[in-house]
Design a protein around this motif. Structure first.
Motif, PDB file in Angstrom:
ATOM      1  N   ILE A 185       0.838  -1.201   0.000  1.00  0.00           N
ATOM      2  CA  ILE A 185       0.000   0.000   0.000  1.00  0.00           C
ATOM      3  C   ILE A 185       0.874   1.252   0.000  1.00  0.00           C
ATOM      4  N   LYS A 186       1.908   1.260   0.831  1.00  0.00           N
ATOM      5  CA  LYS A 186       2.820   2.405   0.860  1.00  0.00           C
ATOM      6  C   LYS A 186       3.485   2.594  -0.504  1.00  0.00           C
ATOM      7  N   VAL A 203      -9.129  -4.559  -2.460  1.00  0.00           N
ATOM      8  CA  VAL A 203      -8.815  -4.445  -1.039  1.00  0.00           C
ATOM      9  C   VAL A 203      -9.695  -5.395  -0.227  1.00  0.00           C
ATOM     10  N   ASP A 204      -9.047  -6.230   0.580  1.00  0.00           N
ATOM     11  CA  ASP A 204      -9.773  -7.118   1.501  1.00  0.00           C
ATOM     12  C   ASP A 204     -10.846  -7.929   0.781  1.00  0.00           C
ATOM     13  N   GLU A 205     -10.486  -8.460  -0.395  1.00  0.00           N
ATOM     14  CA  GLU A 205     -11.429  -9.311  -1.137  1.00  0.00           C
ATOM     15  C   GLU A 205     -11.308 -10.746  -0.615  1.00  0.00           C
ATOM     16  N   ARG A 212      -7.720  -6.520   7.223  1.00  0.00           N
ATOM     17  CA  ARG A 212      -8.154  -5.163   7.534  1.00  0.00           C
ATOM     18  C   ARG A 212      -7.224  -4.127   6.906  1.00  0.00           C
ATOM     19  N   TYR A 213      -6.927  -4.345   5.616  1.00  0.00           N
ATOM     20  CA  TYR A 213      -6.043  -3.416   4.924  1.00  0.00           C
ATOM     21  C   TYR A 213      -6.729  -2.104   4.587  1.00  0.00           C
ATOM     22  N   LEU A 214      -8.054  -2.077   4.656  1.00  0.00           N
ATOM     23  CA  LEU A 214      -8.752  -0.822   4.368  1.00  0.00           C
ATOM     24  C   LEU A 214      -8.292   0.269   5.327  1.00  0.00           C
ATOM     25  N   GLU A 215      -8.053  -0.088   6.595  1.00  0.00           N
ATOM     26  CA  GLU A 215      -7.619   0.929   7.551  1.00  0.00           C
ATOM     27  C   GLU A 215      -6.236   1.484   7.184  1.00  0.00           C
ATOM     28  N   VAL A 216      -5.376   0.637   6.614  1.00  0.00           N
ATOM     29  CA  VAL A 216      -4.066   1.093   6.170  1.00  0.00           C
ATOM     30  C   VAL A 216      -4.223   2.035   4.971  1.00  0.00           C
ATOM     31  N   PRO A 251     -16.185   5.829   9.731  1.00  0.00           N
ATOM     32  CA  PRO A 251     -16.058   7.299   9.679  1.00  0.00           C
ATOM     33  C   PRO A 251     -14.713   7.761   9.126  1.00  0.00           C
ATOM     34  N   TYR A 252     -13.664   6.975   9.351  1.00  0.00           N
ATOM     35  CA  TYR A 252     -12.353   7.330   8.794  1.00  0.00           C
ATOM     36  C   TYR A 252     -12.315   7.124   7.280  1.00  0.00           C
ATOM     37  N   VAL A 253     -13.014   6.111   6.809  1.00  0.00           N
ATOM     38  CA  VAL A 253     -13.120   5.895   5.359  1.00  0.00           C
ATOM     39  C   VAL A 253     -13.796   7.103   4.710  1.00  0.00           C
ATOM     40  N   ALA A 254     -14.853   7.584   5.367  1.00  0.00           N
ATOM     41  CA  ALA A 254     -15.545   8.772   4.862  1.00  0.00           C
ATOM     42  C   ALA A 254     -14.634   9.996   4.908  1.00  0.00           C
ATOM     43  N   LYS A 255     -13.905  10.162   6.011  1.00  0.00           N
ATOM     44  CA  LYS A 255     -12.993  11.299   6.158  1.00  0.00           C
ATOM     45  C   LYS A 255     -11.934  11.308   5.061  1.00  0.00           C
ATOM     46  N   ALA A 256     -11.454  10.106   4.682  1.00  0.00           N
ATOM     47  CA  ALA A 256     -10.424   9.995   3.649  1.00  0.00           C
ATOM     48  C   ALA A 256     -10.978  10.189   2.249  1.00  0.00           C
ATOM     49  N   GLY A 257     -12.295  10.248   2.117  1.00  0.00           N
ATOM     50  CA  GLY A 257     -12.908  10.414   0.795  1.00  0.00           C
ATOM     51  C   GLY A 257     -12.697   9.213  -0.099  1.00  0.00           C
TER      52      GLY A 257
END
Length: 413
Positions: A185-186, A203-205, A212-216, A251-257
């Motif tokens: 991801i980096k 992601v996470d398929e 839980r790579y979505l959080e990364v 909520p973090y997913v939303a914040k990241a757009g």
């Protein structure tokens, strides 16, 4: 000039739509008689987006006897080495024409760049060029086998970006170790910034609740200030995450757009394969994400390939499956669900001037439906597909390709 008479808009208004110089020039009572289309008070809407697809494997018609993701991957690893560039072009063009006939004018496709000769990428680049008059195609460089699973895959991804792809792909859950998943991801964001590209990942398929790579992805999106430029395809593990974790991370997913792209036709048949009964549906929970203010758009994913033996290129089939799987059957839910294949896709693609407004590009579907519910219920192709003020497809059967009308079949044969 084209004038569409008696068009019913999504808000219920019945208007004329005037088109001039590729743009909508009039809404209301419009004069002009160069070309008249009577919509007969049926729904006229903006065209569809297919935000996740694989044109390089379409119509390969492989026999997957188990119907599983893993057999499909094994078949594809063998097939991609044997298929010719010309076959890929022919198959992909067939898929593109079907999508256009059914009202899709934007296709984001993943191309397997771990096929080391790059014949797949060359083929889809050519398809993109040949079909540019009827559809917009974005190409995501997709490291099917992982970025760090085999030496040199990272450089293949970089090389693909130098060969004109639009987005950086990734597949962290397919890396050998969790650390390599993080590293992939980096690395994808490093490339995205170096080449000024969007990030578009698988992601996470998986059904694994520990994936839980979505959080990364969220963390890297925010740290790199890439908000609004990242999509996460599938995220089927979200269906297996516990409610407390979803409550924390969404909520973090939303914040990241970040836009999440479920692929309901394929997710529901490939996931849950380790389950007895009841089986998990294997689709990221759309209603829960929408309630968390996350942009959600849909993808068709596959068509007659090693992972999915069906498909005709109709995004209404995708939407039909989605609303059933996530039980989006309340009246308002049904009406607003059309956004999953229209306006939400436009937001993820960052299309400007989308929608039926004066001054916007004249991209329109003249349907035979009275309202959105009937549109979804019958899943009929549009009577007319209009792109930049020009009719390019009719009745789901005819497409204007390279200046000539073609009658379509749903097969490459």
């Amino acid at each position: 000039m084209i004038t569409i008479r008696n068009a019913r808009l999504l808000d219920g208004r019945i208007v004329d739509i005037g088109i001039e110089d590729e743009r909508i020039s009039c809404l209301g009572e419009c004069r002009g008689n160069d070309e008249l289309i009577d919509a007969e008070k049926k729904l006229v809407i903006p065209p569809y987006f297919n935000m996740h697809f694989h044109l390089d494997s379409a119509f390969t018609k492989a026999v997957n006897r188990s119907g599983t993701l893993w057999e499909g991957i094994r078949i594809w690893q063998d097939m991609r080495n044997k298929i010719s560039e010309d076959e890929v072009i022919r198959n992909a063009l067939t898929a593109v024409k079907l999508f256009v006939a059914y009202g899709t004018l934007w296709i984001r496709t993943h191309v397997d760049i771990t096929e080391r000769s790059f014949k797949l990428l060359r083929a889809i680049n050519r398809v993109k060029e040949e079909s540019k008059d009827i559809v917009d195609i974005q190409i995501t460089a997709f490291p099917q086998d992982g970025i760090f699973t085999e030496k040199g895959n990272d450089e293949l991804l970089r090389k693909a970006l130098e060969n004109g792809v639009d987005n950086v792909g990734l597949i962290p859950h397919n890396e050998i170790s969790r650390e390599d998943g993080f590293r992939s991801i980096k690395f994808a964001f490093e490339l995205a910034k170096d080449y000024n590209k969007d990030v578009d990942g698988h992601v996470d398929e998986t059904d694994d609740p520990n994936s839980r790579y979505l959080e990364v992805l969220v963390k890297e999106t925010i740290e790199n200030k890439w908000e609004g430029r990242v999509t996460a395809g599938h995220v089927t593990a979200m269906h297996s995450w516990d409610s407390a974790y979803r409550f924390r991370i969404l909520p973090y997913v939303a914040k990241a757009g970040i836009t999440v792209i479920p692929n309901p036709l394929i997710n529901v048949v490939l996931q849950g394969r380790f389950d007895g009964y009841p089986k998990r549906r294997g689709m990221a929970p759309i209603k829960e994400m929408l309630n968390a203010n996350i942009n959600v758009a849909l993808g068709h994913d596959c068509m007659m390939d090693p992972w999915y033996p069906l498909g005709i290129g109709n995004m209404l089939q995708v939407l039909f499956m989605a609303i059933h799987l996530d039980q989006m059957m309340g009246f308002e839910e049904l009406i607003s669900s059309i956004n999953l294949i229209t306006f939400n896709g436009a937001k993820a693609w960052r299309v400007k001037n989308y929608g039926i407004k004066i001054g916007n590009e004249a991209d329109l579907l003249v349907t035979d439906a009275d309202d959105v519910i009937d549109l979804i219920r019958f899943m009929s192709p549009p009577r007319f597909v209009i792109r930049k003020g020009k009719v390019i497809a009719k009745e789901g059967k005819y497409v204007l390709f390279k200046g000539k009308w073609e009658k379509l079949t749903s097969s490459t044969s």
